[in-house]
Every structure is written in structure tokens, then in C-alpha cells.
Design a protein around this motif. Structure first.
Motif, mmCIF file in Angstrom:
data_model
loop_
_atom_site.group_PDB
_atom_site.id
_atom_site.type_symbol
_atom_site.label_atom_id
_atom_site.label_comp_id
_atom_site.label_asym_id
_atom_site.label_seq_id
_atom_site.Cartn_x
_atom_site.Cartn_y
_atom_site.Cartn_z
ATOM 1 N N THR A 110 48.038 67.238 74.601
ATOM 2 C CA THR A 110 49.442 66.910 74.364
ATOM 3 C C THR A 110 49.632 65.794 73.343
ATOM 4 N N PRO A 111 48.897 64.671 73.427
ATOM 5 C CA PRO A 111 49.091 63.642 72.387
ATOM 6 C C PRO A 111 48.775 64.140 70.979
ATOM 7 N N LEU A 149 58.622 76.233 67.095
ATOM 8 C CA LEU A 149 59.772 75.561 67.709
ATOM 9 C C LEU A 149 59.821 75.660 69.238
ATOM 10 N N PRO A 150 59.583 76.829 69.864
ATOM 11 C CA PRO A 150 59.633 76.860 71.327
ATOM 12 C C PRO A 150 58.379 76.314 72.023
ATOM 13 N N VAL A 151 57.313 76.069 71.287
ATOM 14 C CA VAL A 151 56.063 75.643 71.928
ATOM 15 C C VAL A 151 56.214 74.294 72.640
ATOM 16 N N GLY A 155 56.113 73.759 76.587
ATOM 17 C CA GLY A 155 55.081 72.853 77.082
ATOM 18 C C GLY A 155 55.654 71.841 78.059
ATOM 19 N N LEU A 156 56.857 71.366 77.756
ATOM 20 C CA LEU A 156 57.520 70.444 78.680
ATOM 21 C C LEU A 156 57.881 71.153 79.980
ATOM 22 N N HIS A 167 54.441 79.093 77.074
ATOM 23 C CA HIS A 167 53.741 78.087 76.264
ATOM 24 C C HIS A 167 52.464 78.675 75.673
ATOM 25 N N LEU A 168 51.715 79.367 76.481
ATOM 26 C CA LEU A 168 50.477 79.992 76.007
ATOM 27 C C LEU A 168 50.766 81.100 74.997
ATOM 28 N N ARG A 169 51.731 81.943 75.284
ATOM 29 C CA ARG A 169 52.031 83.065 74.393
ATOM 30 C C ARG A 169 52.569 82.603 73.039
#
Length: 184
Positions: A110-111, A149-151, A155-156, A167-169
């Protein structure tokens, strides 16, 4: 199965777990500072320098830094895949090494994604200032940006288990488009 207890736990759960909050906060602050600092440099370029080698060099640097950060982000999925395929089960040192690399990649997933998004944003701004051309490289980069954009949003939602594997897709779709863009 969503039981009433699971729904209550989800409501009580915070968006980002405590053990990851510090690293994500530091990465977010660094990303904002990086974007502000570098955007100031880009905006201060003279109009004569907009189509110069200096700006082209800057945008390629931003893309290269983003590529390195994205490879660290994607390493988490590669190590997870290797562990799930039981690669190295027969050799103790390989399994322990994969486990150590998986923990490291998970901690920095994530970071580094936040830092990568900052570099992608800078790369995009520099490309549009340099001049957007309709060729396969820039179109694939624009498609990768749209898919990206949706990743972070999914993820959140992933922290609260609300994303239903989006998130994976979307991350894999971005990875494919990113690899096409990066190696053209």
C-alpha cells in the motif's frame, strides 16, 4: 454469509488497520509533498521549454520511478501466487525465503502504491504539458490511467471486505495495460 455479528464488526472496524496506519500516513504525506514540489517545478518551466528535452527527460524519469514502485506493488501478488502454488515446499530455505519476501511485499504494497500513484500523476501532467500524441504508447498509457482510477478506491474498500475482488481484477487489468505501455 453475512451474519448480524459480521455486519456489526464491519461497522466497528476502522478503514485502515492500526498496524498499517503509520506507513500509509507517511507514504501519503511523502506523495503529497512530492507532487506539490514537482508540480511547482513543472509549472515554472518557460513556454520554450515545454517541448524541450528537459521536460521529456522529466516525464521519462517520472515514468521510470513509477515503474519501479509498481513492480514492488505487483511483487506482492507474484509472491502470493508462488506460495499458493506451493513452490518451494520441498526445500525449507526456499519456502522460508518466499514467506519472508511475501511479508515484506505485503507490508510495502500500500505505501508503494501511494508513491506510485504520485509518480503516475506527475508523469501524466508532464505528458500533457509536453504534448499528447495519438500513438499506441500514449493511448495505452491513457487506458492504463483510466483503469487505475478504481484501484485505490477498491483497495480502500478491501480493508472492510466490501470490494468483492474488484481490487484484484482492476489491479490486474491495470498491470496488463501498464506492461503494454511500459515496454512499447
Amino acid at each position: 454469509m453475512n451474519t448480524p455479528q459480521m455486519k456489526a464488526d464491519r461497522i466497528k472496524q476502522e478503514w485502515i488497520p492500526k498496524k498499517e496506519r503509520f506507513g500509509i500516513s507517511v507514504a501519503f504525506i511523502l506523495a503529497v509533498l512530492l507532487v506539490v514540489w514537482q508540480l511547482k517545478d513543472i509549472v515554472e518551466l518557460s513556454s520554450a521549454a515545454l517541448h524541450s528535452k528537459q521536460l521529456k527527460h522529466m516525464l521519462k524519469d517520472y515514468g521510470s520511478y513509477a515503474r519501479i514502485a509498481i513492480f514492488v506493488v505487483l511483487a506482492y501478488y507474484a509472491f502470493l501466487f508462488a506460495m499458493r502454488q506451493r513452490i518451494g515446499d520441498g526445500i525449507v530455505y526456499v519456502k522460508k525465503g518466499l514467506s519472508l519476501l511475501l511479508r515484506f511485499a505485503r507490508r510495502w504494497h500500500t505505501p508503494m502504491a501511494i508513491i506510485a500513484i504520485a509518480f503516475i500523476l506527475l508523469h501524466t501532467v508532464a505528458v500533457f504539458m509536453y504534448g499528447f500524441t495519438f500513438d499506441l504508447n500514449t493511448i495505452s498509457g491513457l487506458l492504463a490511467l483510466v483503469v487505475l482510477l478504481p484501484v485505490p478506491i477498491s483497495g480502500l474498500l478491501r480493508y472492510r471486505r466490501l470490494d468483492r475482488k474488484w481490487h484484484l481484477r482492476s489491479g490486474l487489468a491495470f498491470a496488463v495495460l501498464f506492461l503494454i505501455h511500459a515496454f512499447l
